[in-house]
Design a protein around this motif. Structure first.
Motif, PDB file in Angstrom:
ATOM      1  N   MET A  84       7.544 -26.063 -34.900  1.00 59.29           N
ATOM      2  CA  MET A  84       7.724 -26.526 -33.329  1.00 59.29           C
ATOM      3  C   MET A  84       7.630 -25.369 -32.433  1.00 59.29           C
ATOM      4  O   MET A  84       7.009 -25.664 -31.411  1.00 59.29           O
ATOM      5  CB  MET A  84       9.078 -27.205 -33.164  1.00 59.29           C
ATOM      6  CG  MET A  84       9.164 -28.589 -33.812  1.00 59.29           C
ATOM      7  SD  MET A  84      10.700 -29.473 -33.162  1.00 59.29           S
ATOM      8  CE  MET A  84      12.022 -28.638 -33.774  1.00 59.29           C
ATOM      9  N   LEU A  85       8.200 -24.313 -32.869  1.00 58.05           N
ATOM     10  CA  LEU A  85       7.881 -23.093 -31.777  1.00 58.05           C
ATOM     11  C   LEU A  85       6.763 -22.608 -32.206  1.00 58.05           C
ATOM     12  O   LEU A  85       6.086 -22.065 -31.191  1.00 58.05           O
ATOM     13  CB  LEU A  85       9.157 -22.089 -32.531  1.00 58.05           C
ATOM     14  CG  LEU A  85      10.420 -22.392 -32.093  1.00 58.05           C
ATOM     15  CD1 LEU A  85      11.609 -21.564 -33.049  1.00 58.05           C
ATOM     16  CD2 LEU A  85      10.638 -22.393 -30.658  1.00 58.05           C
ATOM     17  N   ALA A  86       5.950 -22.497 -33.351  1.00 54.77           N
ATOM     18  CA  ALA A  86       4.552 -21.832 -33.484  1.00 54.77           C
ATOM     19  C   ALA A  86       3.511 -22.729 -32.390  1.00 54.77           C
ATOM     20  O   ALA A  86       2.572 -22.062 -31.768  1.00 54.77           O
ATOM     21  CB  ALA A  86       4.155 -21.842 -34.506  1.00 54.77           C
ATOM     22  N   ALA A  87       3.902 -23.977 -32.720  1.00 55.97           N
ATOM     23  CA  ALA A  87       2.865 -24.688 -31.564  1.00 55.97           C
ATOM     24  C   ALA A  87       2.988 -24.538 -30.218  1.00 55.97           C
ATOM     25  O   ALA A  87       1.941 -24.859 -29.420  1.00 55.97           O
ATOM     26  CB  ALA A  87       3.312 -26.091 -31.927  1.00 55.97           C
ATOM     27  N   ARG A  88       4.320 -24.100 -29.491  1.00 61.31           N
ATOM     28  CA  ARG A  88       4.349 -23.543 -28.287  1.00 61.31           C
ATOM     29  C   ARG A  88       4.293 -22.016 -27.939  1.00 61.31           C
ATOM     30  O   ARG A  88       4.635 -21.592 -26.844  1.00 61.31           O
ATOM     31  CB  ARG A  88       5.799 -23.944 -27.992  1.00 61.31           C
ATOM     32  CG  ARG A  88       5.854 -25.364 -27.603  1.00 61.31           C
ATOM     33  CD  ARG A  88       7.421 -26.133 -27.930  1.00 61.31           C
ATOM     34  NE  ARG A  88       7.326 -27.322 -27.514  1.00 61.31           N
ATOM     35  CZ  ARG A  88       7.088 -28.499 -28.443  1.00 61.31           C
ATOM     36  NH1 ARG A  88       6.958 -27.732 -29.635  1.00 61.31           N
ATOM     37  NH2 ARG A  88       7.260 -29.568 -28.112  1.00 61.31           N
ATOM     38  N   GLY A  89       3.716 -21.246 -28.994  1.00 59.56           N
ATOM     39  CA  GLY A  89       3.628 -19.932 -28.980  1.00 59.56           C
ATOM     40  C   GLY A  89       4.807 -19.100 -28.918  1.00 59.56           C
ATOM     41  O   GLY A  89       4.742 -17.900 -28.532  1.00 59.56           O
ATOM     42  N   ALA A  90       5.887 -19.695 -29.507  1.00 60.08           N
ATOM     43  CA  ALA A  90       7.133 -18.874 -29.620  1.00 60.08           C
ATOM     44  C   ALA A  90       7.443 -18.242 -30.948  1.00 60.08           C
ATOM     45  O   ALA A  90       6.866 -18.760 -32.021  1.00 60.08           O
ATOM     46  CB  ALA A  90       8.150 -19.684 -29.209  1.00 60.08           C
ATOM     47  N   ARG A  91       8.080 -17.179 -31.107  1.00 57.11           N
ATOM     48  CA  ARG A  91       8.361 -16.288 -32.478  1.00 57.11           C
ATOM     49  C   ARG A  91       9.707 -16.830 -32.698  1.00 57.11           C
ATOM     50  O   ARG A  91      10.599 -17.033 -32.109  1.00 57.11           O
ATOM     51  CB  ARG A  91       8.445 -14.785 -32.014  1.00 57.11           C
ATOM     52  CG  ARG A  91       8.546 -13.853 -33.175  1.00 57.11           C
ATOM     53  CD  ARG A  91       7.288 -13.481 -33.700  1.00 57.11           C
ATOM     54  NE  ARG A  91       7.538 -12.593 -34.642  1.00 57.11           N
ATOM     55  CZ  ARG A  91       7.532 -11.312 -34.550  1.00 57.11           C
ATOM     56  NH1 ARG A  91       7.564 -10.562 -33.513  1.00 57.11           N
ATOM     57  NH2 ARG A  91       7.693 -10.631 -35.635  1.00 57.11           N
ATOM     58  N   TYR A  92       9.759 -17.241 -34.028  1.00 61.60           N
ATOM     59  CA  TYR A  92      10.886 -17.487 -34.788  1.00 61.60           C
ATOM     60  C   TYR A  92      11.442 -16.706 -35.991  1.00 61.60           C
ATOM     61  O   TYR A  92      10.774 -16.242 -36.669  1.00 61.60           O
ATOM     62  CB  TYR A  92      10.568 -18.865 -35.569  1.00 61.60           C
ATOM     63  CG  TYR A  92      11.891 -19.290 -36.428  1.00 61.60           C
ATOM     64  CD1 TYR A  92      13.105 -19.623 -35.714  1.00 61.60           C
ATOM     65  CD2 TYR A  92      11.642 -19.939 -37.583  1.00 61.60           C
ATOM     66  CE1 TYR A  92      14.168 -20.233 -36.503  1.00 61.60           C
ATOM     67  CE2 TYR A  92      12.633 -20.282 -38.157  1.00 61.60           C
ATOM     68  CZ  TYR A  92      13.887 -20.488 -37.905  1.00 61.60           C
ATOM     69  OH  TYR A  92      14.799 -20.972 -38.471  1.00 61.60           O
TER      70      TYR A  92
END
Length: 430
Positions: free
Chosen positions: A324-332
């Protein structure tokens, strides 16, 4: 004659006080290796949160998240966790969703310079929000990737939360427009310590903590409050007040002898309080169906299979958060949190007395479950999927200062600083 007797009494009282203080100093030095009056790491006795405004509980039941807090409850920062020399500012309170934060959610980005960092997890994550997040923000601001940026930590952690609660909370907030640049998930302990309790009580391991759900369910279903449960709630309240009064006096004490007596009394009251809480949790509800539906155990599991399933659910939830985060360009960043019941850390006698309880109800789950979680981490599956993994099992091994503040799972200020540095170091890597 009376004057002589009075003088003798005063002298004997003074001698007794001096001897008691010397004994107190000796015991404290033996336990910690420090002189009581100058010990920078003196353990502080934790205060149990008390309901405010005449409520029976400070908790609430959210339809998506499970147990949460009532809004507007101030965060009670123990003195031992405060930053030395920092001003005694107004503490943050629980926000519109019951998370301890200085903002209501969702938080809108006000400039492109902002880096919105969500912190997810259980009580360790919740304490990290208040004790370690500032250090994390400062460390990130010094790295090339975040230099010149305004790092804004946002807390989505709550005591007792375990996967898939973090996953569900993340998906909910993404659905209502909360954006993130980085998400840090600090977990592992609750999954292996609490899920077996769910299983033993007949609930599925994927459900929220039965220890946090049952008391709230009993309050929702007033008909399930038997006479025994009402009486036990009264005793719990009494023990909690006495426990907090003793803790407050001990933490302010200037005398080693008084501190010794009060800490021993606190230990007795703490055992009585915990026994009463355990008794309340174990009492059966009144006959009749509950309005709150918690999914029962999906299937029977042996011990080995139980922890394999817990680890699979833990990893699958983390992978979905990453997607979900990768699809929004966020780092997890996924942190397997350190815990005292699965470590090679050498404990000083004083810290061991605070941190280790042979009869801890969480100890068996950690000892059996953490090796399985570490197998998941070492397999590389999470890292290959793009998760930034921090294996914190040995994070405290070389630290001399005490890092555990209780015999559950929580850290001293130094412990949270080490954790913050490890997360910042992981995020500094591409």
């Amino acid at each position: 004659m009376i004057r002589r007797a009075a003088s003798l009494f005063v002298i004997n009282l003074a001698v007794f006080a001096v001897v008691a203080e010397v004994i107190g100093l000796a015991v404290f030095y033996y336990q910690t290796g420090w002189l009581y009056y100058v010990d920078p790491y003196r353990p502080q006795l934790a205060v149990v949160a008390e309901p405010r405004g005449g409520r029976l509980t400070t908790a609430a039941l959210h339809p998506y998240f499970g147990p949460t807090h009532q809004p507007g409850l101030p965060f009670d920062m123990p003195e031992a966790l405060r930053e030395p020399g920092a001003p005694n500012d107004t503490p943050p309170a629980t926000n519109n969703f019951g998370f301890t934060a200085r903002h209501d959610y969702p938080v809108a980005r006000t400039s492109e310079r902002q880096v919105l960092v969500g912190i997810f997890g259980g009580s360790v994550g919740a304490w990290f929000c208040e004790v370690g997040a500032g250090r994390l923000a400062a460390a990130l601001a010094r790295t090339p990737a975040f230099q010149g940026r305004d790092v804004v930590p946002l807390c989505f952690s709550h005591e007792g939360y375990k996967q898939p609660q973090q996953l569900l909370i993340l998906s909910y907030f993404l659905s209502i427009g909360q954006s993130f640049d980085v998400v840090v998930n600090i977990d592992g302990f609750n999954e292996v310590a609490i899920s077996p309790v769910n299983d033993a009580r007949g609930l599925d391991i994927s459900m929220p903590s039965v220890m946090h759900m049952d008391p709230l369910t009993a309050l929702v279903d007033q008909s399930s409050m038997t006479a025994d449960k009402v009486e036990t709630l009264g005793r719990i309240q009494g023990y909690r007040r006495r426990l907090n009064a003793v803790a407050s006096r001990a933490n302010r004490s200037w005398s080693a002898a008084v501190h010794l007596v009060l800490t021993r009394l606190h230990g007795v009251l703490d055992r009585q309080y915990r026994a009463e809480v355990a008794r309340f949790d174990a009492l059966p509800a009144a006959a009749g169906g509950s309005l709150v539906r918690v999914t029962p155990r999906l299937r029977a599991r042996g011990a080995a299979e139980l922890y394999q399933d817990i680890a699979r659910n833990w990893a699958a939830s983390s992978l979905l958060m990453q997607q979900m985060l990768a699809a929004r360009g966020a780092r997890y960043v996924h942190v397997l949190q350190p815990n005292q019941y699965f470590t090679t850390r050498p404990f000083a006698p004083g810290e061991a007395a605070v941190a280790i309880a042979a009869d801890s109800p969480f100890k068996p789950g950690v000892e059996q479950g953490y090796p399985v979680l570490e197998q998941v981490v070492s397999s590389g599956d999470l890292a290959r999927a793009g998760v930034t993994v921090v294996d914190g099992v040995h994070l405290f091994d070389r630290e001399r200062a005490p890092v555990y503040i209780d015999n559950c799972c929580h850290y001293t200020r130094r412990g949270y600083e080490i954790l913050a540095d490890a997360i910042a170091a992981a995020l500094a890597k591409p």
